[in-house]
Design a protein around this motif. Structure first.
Motif, short mmCIF file in Angstrom:
data_model
loop_
_atom_site.label_atom_id
_atom_site.label_comp_id
_atom_site.label_asym_id
_atom_site.label_seq_id
_atom_site.Cartn_x
_atom_site.Cartn_y
_atom_site.Cartn_z
N TRP A 64 -32.15 47.54 32.18
CA TRP A 64 -30.71 47.26 32.16
C TRP A 64 -30.41 46.04 31.28
CZ3 TRP A 64 -27.53 43.19 33.28
CH2 TRP A 64 -26.16 43.47 33.33
N THR A 65 -31.25 45.00 31.37
CA THR A 65 -31.01 43.77 30.62
C THR A 65 -31.22 43.97 29.12
OG1 THR A 65 -31.68 42.44 32.52
CG2 THR A 65 -31.68 41.35 30.38
N SER A 72 -25.24 48.52 21.13
CA SER A 72 -24.15 48.23 20.19
C SER A 72 -22.76 48.70 20.60
CB SER A 72 -24.47 48.86 18.82
OG SER A 72 -25.60 48.25 18.26
N PHE A 73 -22.65 49.67 21.49
CA PHE A 73 -21.37 50.39 21.59
C PHE A 73 -20.72 50.33 22.97
CE2 PHE A 73 -23.69 52.96 18.27
CZ PHE A 73 -22.98 52.46 17.19
N PHE A 74 -20.99 49.30 23.77
CA PHE A 74 -20.39 49.24 25.10
C PHE A 74 -18.86 49.27 25.04
CE2 PHE A 74 -24.50 47.14 26.34
CZ PHE A 74 -24.88 48.11 27.26
N ASP A 75 -18.27 48.38 24.26
CA ASP A 75 -16.81 48.31 24.20
C ASP A 75 -16.22 49.53 23.49
OD1 ASP A 75 -16.99 45.97 25.56
OD2 ASP A 75 -16.21 44.69 23.96
N TYR A 76 -16.86 49.97 22.43
CA TYR A 76 -16.38 51.13 21.67
C TYR A 76 -16.30 52.36 22.58
CZ TYR A 76 -16.38 54.81 18.09
OH TYR A 76 -16.09 55.91 17.32
N LYS A 77 -17.28 52.50 23.48
CA LYS A 77 -17.31 53.65 24.38
C LYS A 77 -16.68 53.36 25.74
CE LYS A 77 -21.34 55.72 22.19
NZ LYS A 77 -22.72 56.24 22.33
N GLN A 78 -16.17 52.13 25.90
CA GLN A 78 -15.51 51.71 27.13
C GLN A 78 -16.42 51.92 28.35
OE1 GLN A 78 -11.77 53.92 26.91
NE2 GLN A 78 -10.79 52.17 25.94
N VAL A 79 -17.66 51.46 28.22
CA VAL A 79 -18.64 51.55 29.31
C VAL A 79 -18.70 50.20 30.03
CG1 VAL A 79 -21.07 51.87 29.91
CG2 VAL A 79 -20.02 53.28 28.11
N ASP A 80 -18.43 50.20 31.34
CA ASP A 80 -18.57 49.01 32.17
C ASP A 80 -20.02 48.94 32.63
OD1 ASP A 80 -18.60 47.04 34.11
OD2 ASP A 80 -16.67 47.61 34.99
N TRP A 81 -20.84 48.20 31.88
CA TRP A 81 -22.29 48.20 32.12
C TRP A 81 -22.64 47.49 33.43
CZ3 TRP A 81 -25.64 51.43 30.89
CH2 TRP A 81 -27.01 51.15 30.79
N ASN A 82 -21.84 46.52 33.85
CA ASN A 82 -22.07 45.86 35.13
C ASN A 82 -21.85 46.84 36.29
OD1 ASN A 82 -22.76 43.21 34.22
ND2 ASN A 82 -20.60 42.86 33.75
N VAL A 84 -22.13 50.06 36.06
CA VAL A 84 -23.25 51.00 35.98
C VAL A 84 -24.48 50.41 36.65
CG1 VAL A 84 -24.83 52.17 34.40
CG2 VAL A 84 -22.38 52.18 33.92
N HIS A 85 -24.75 49.13 36.40
CA HIS A 85 -25.88 48.46 37.04
C HIS A 85 -25.82 48.58 38.56
CE1 HIS A 85 -27.69 44.99 39.12
NE2 HIS A 85 -28.66 45.08 38.21
N ASP A 86 -24.68 48.21 39.12
CA ASP A 86 -24.57 48.18 40.58
C ASP A 86 -24.72 49.57 41.18
OD1 ASP A 86 -24.17 45.50 40.30
OD2 ASP A 86 -21.99 45.59 40.54
N ARG A 87 -24.17 50.57 40.49
CA ARG A 87 -24.22 51.93 41.02
C ARG A 87 -25.65 52.47 41.02
NH1 ARG A 87 -22.47 56.22 37.77
NH2 ARG A 87 -21.23 54.71 36.58
N GLU A 111 -25.19 57.50 30.66
CA GLU A 111 -23.83 56.95 30.76
C GLU A 111 -23.34 56.46 29.40
OE1 GLU A 111 -21.89 56.56 33.56
OE2 GLU A 111 -23.30 57.12 35.15
N LEU A 112 -24.28 56.17 28.49
CA LEU A 112 -23.92 55.66 27.16
C LEU A 112 -23.53 56.76 26.19
CD1 LEU A 112 -26.77 53.00 26.86
CD2 LEU A 112 -24.37 52.61 27.49
#
Length: 359
Positions: A64-65, A72-82, A84-87, A111-112
């Motif tokens: 995860w870290t 590269s694309f968390f914001d572009y794909k609107q992925v809430d990685w935090n 995702v981590h908790d889930r 998820e990415l």
């Protein structure tokens, strides 16, 4: 050490030939990417394996870290990685088997929505495939039988022939097939009398970036802006360098084809093929026909978990000549699907022939 780094990096980018002669011929885009990765390594480091335990929880947190700091694309794909981590962390415990851990981690990476992102273990490779949701829009048998009459030439992984109406046809099924400059001269010489040319890269899953430049350089007559590249400058999701341009030059002392060209694309046109379609679309004499490409514009890099599993992920974003990301694909100029019930005609190829004969 530098040579080892270059060799390994070229393999990550799909380049198989890493002899000194091949390294000297590395295309500008790959040179740029090497600089990206070197700068990233110099400016800030990957999470060390020793920072995490070697148990199941530690390997999950390491994965995860690594993604959190380098993808590269968390914001572009609107992925809430935090989130995702908790889930997914709630599903991890140290008593689970390696296979169970692998499956959960593989699901997390999906998820990415990134075909360049894989978890690689000795027993399996996780992958994100969604092509089955789209029309295939390519049938090799229809073309071979009803357009080529099973009569075609083959060189450097390229199938070619002149169709009726004096239209040239090139089928390039994989950018992993290295294109020889001499072979390409012979192909273009044979096709030089055609009034127009079709380049079919439908269902081409990508391969070597070097082959993208080799092919594109035969359809330009001046230095041409191919796109822009960024690199990560820190662990934040938006820590990127300013985009900087890379260019392709026309090949010297070799044949070029500057008549009208149609490129056929489909959702199976991915990665290096996505890059090729993106660059060709910017040329005045080129029209893209078919479906939106499958995308994939992040150059892949690989890191390792404490247990020895490797994770491959998109590290350096590559943009088109307008500065746009093409991670989700390049739209065609003329959108058309094949008729799945017609086993004798290819509607996309027919549209390309009509377009070229009407010039």
């Amino acid at each position: 050490m530098t040579t080892i780094f270059i060799n390994k990096t070229l393999r990550h980018f799909g380049a198989c030939n890493t002899t000194p002669q091949a390294i000297k011929k590395v295309v500008p885009v790959v040179q740029r990417c090497l600089c990206c990765l070197m700068l990233s390594c110099l400016c800030w480091g990957c999470a060390e394996q020793d920072d995490f335990g070697h148990d199941q929880v530690g390997n999950f947190e390491a994965l995860w870290t690594i993604m959190d700091e380098h993808y590269s694309f968390f914001d572009y794909k609107q992925v809430d990685w935090n989130e995702v981590h908790d889930r997914y962390r709630a599903r991890i415990d140290n008593d689970m088997t390696d296979r169970e851990l692998f499956d959960i981690c593989g699901d997390m990476l999906k998820e990415l929505r990134d075909g360049h992102t894989n978890l690689i273990a000795s027993h399996d490779v996780s992958r994100y495939w969604i092509w089955e949701q789209w029309p295939v829009n390519y049938d090799e048998r229809i073309i071979d039988q009803h357009y080529l009459n099973f009569d075609y030439k083959m060189a450097s992984g390229i199938k070619y022939q002149i169709l009726t109406d004096n239209i040239g046809y090139m089928r390039y099924s994989s950018f992993s097939s290295t294109i020889g400059e001499g072979n390409l001269d012979l192909i273009l010489s044979y096709l030089s009398t055609a009034d127009g040319l079709i380049i079919d890269v439908r269902d081409n899953g990508g391969g070597l970036l070097t082959n993208v430049e080799t092919l594109v350089s035969r359809f330009i007559d001046r230095k041409t802006l191919a796109g822009y590249i960024c690199h990560k400058t820190g662990p934040g999701h938006n820590d990127f360098s300013e985009p900087y341009a890379y260019y392709f030059e026309p090949t010297k002392n070799h044949l070029h084809y500057l008549k009208p060209v149609v490129v056929l694309a489909s959702r199976g046109s991915f990665s290096a093929t996505n890059n090729f379609v993106s660059i060709m679309k910017g040329l005045d004499q080129v029209t893209i026909v078919g479906d939106t490409t499958g995308g994939g514009c992040g150059l892949p890099f690989t890191s390792e978990l404490p247990n020895g599993w490797r994770v491959r992920f998109s590290s350096c974003p590559v943009m088109d000549a307008q500065g746009r990301l093409t991670e989700f694909g390049v739209a065609p100029d003329v959108r058309i699907d094949m008729d799945e019930n017609d086993r004798t005609r290819d509607a996309i190829l027919d549209a390309a022939i009509t377009l070229l004969t009407s010039h």
